[in-house]
Design an enzyme around this catalytic site. Sequence first.
Site, mmCIF file in Angstrom:
data_model
loop_
_atom_site.group_PDB
_atom_site.id
_atom_site.type_symbol
_atom_site.label_atom_id
_atom_site.label_comp_id
_atom_site.label_asym_id
_atom_site.label_seq_id
_atom_site.Cartn_x
_atom_site.Cartn_y
_atom_site.Cartn_z
ATOM 1 C CG HIS A 153 141.428 -15.314 63.800
ATOM 2 N ND1 HIS A 153 140.289 -14.604 63.740
ATOM 3 C CD2 HIS A 153 140.881 -16.698 63.728
ATOM 4 C CE1 HIS A 153 139.375 -15.527 63.383
ATOM 5 N NE2 HIS A 153 139.800 -16.729 63.448
ATOM 6 C CG HIS A 207 139.209 -18.945 67.442
ATOM 7 N ND1 HIS A 207 140.516 -19.402 66.918
ATOM 8 C CD2 HIS A 207 138.354 -19.093 66.395
ATOM 9 C CE1 HIS A 207 140.431 -19.540 65.457
ATOM 10 N NE2 HIS A 207 138.835 -19.408 65.413
ATOM 11 C CG ASP A 286 136.531 -22.523 59.161
ATOM 12 O OD1 ASP A 286 136.451 -21.451 58.886
ATOM 13 O OD2 ASP A 286 137.843 -22.748 59.684
ATOM 14 N N GLY A 327 141.431 -22.605 57.817
ATOM 15 C CA GLY A 327 140.022 -22.882 57.262
ATOM 16 C C GLY A 327 140.179 -24.129 56.478
#
Length: 397
Positions: A153, A207, A286, A327
């Site tokens: 991210h 996360h 994911d 992912g």
Amino acid sequence: MTAAVLTARRLIAPEGTVEWPRIAIGGDGLIESIEAGGPGGDGTGAEETTLTAAFFDVHVHGAAGHDAMEGSAEGFARIGEFLATKGVAYYLATTVTAPVERTLRALAGIADAIEAAGDRDARGAGGGAGSGARPVGIHLEGPFISHAKRGVHPPGEIQPPSVALFERMQQAARGHIRLMTVAPEVAGALELIEHAARAGVRVSVGHSDATAAQTREAIAAGAASATHTFNAMRRLDHREPGIAGVVLDAEELYAELICDGIHVAPEFVRMWLRAKGDERAVLVTDGISATGMPDGEYMLGEFAVTVREGRCQLASDLAAGVETLAGSVLTMDRAVANVQRFTGASLATAVRLASRNPARMLGLDELGEIAVGRAANFNVYSAEGSLVRTILRGRAM
């Protein structure tokens, strides 16, 4: 009026097994009756097959070259068609951290797709574009996460937990955010978790570099699940078990896992399943836009991902010699097969982790049920245990 009758050697339903089932399906794609029959082949080979519930993936970013953040009707048609070939009936379109305005536009586009799919189901509409797996909500993965455990991210777009910003996003999504990942140790997280839980949105801790105490506070505030257990989490330690230790230990908490043999070693898959059992373990993929596509470069939200031999890695980090998983290209049929192979779990247990459990975690129990009046969504397995066909709303995909 009955439109079709489905038969098999056995039906594995969440409530138990039916031998030699005969399932009547109406023209609206709903189950009219389920009866136990007896041996007697019809020449189709159905007497050698097993029927199970179709899958529900609550953490998938895209597939077939399209990303949920595109927010396009064409993209969701392709994603849904592909996921249906891998046994998925329902999914949560999952976002990734991006600039706020970009996220708001994506949420509005995803809401359009969710509502269009719901309208088709309400009309009993059949084949054609968009007739595959149905998006039934949004998983907001980011921006309320930890910088220390952000994974791929983008750091510049991570936001402090904010009830006001969450409400802006939920408004853009027209109420379709059903699941949200939050790092519980960040200032403002507990207030956001309490607010979201009161509004009926499930919160998943993840996360996160949270300690055990901070994770327990999040559960007390209303957190219901954990995002891709072990990945992007503080490491287990025998004196400070951290978020991962509490996720395994807390009986009430559901816990996702990416069972591709890349994200989590088989030993930890076994530990996860022993800890969470067949009531709280949840399989997810994911999956990103590269799922079902050749190796190459693909987009996950705003950034490029390089896919080589089943591994998805942030392209910018890979160029610098750093491996950051971004992912997966896992499909749910393979996740179900892998969890059986890694743990020795039965097909019945593995399917439960990919259908009933995610539905119950979200409070959408009916989407994980096989019962009269429910959609005729089934996966058909061969005698050898391979997925051979998926039936959604009474129609073979």
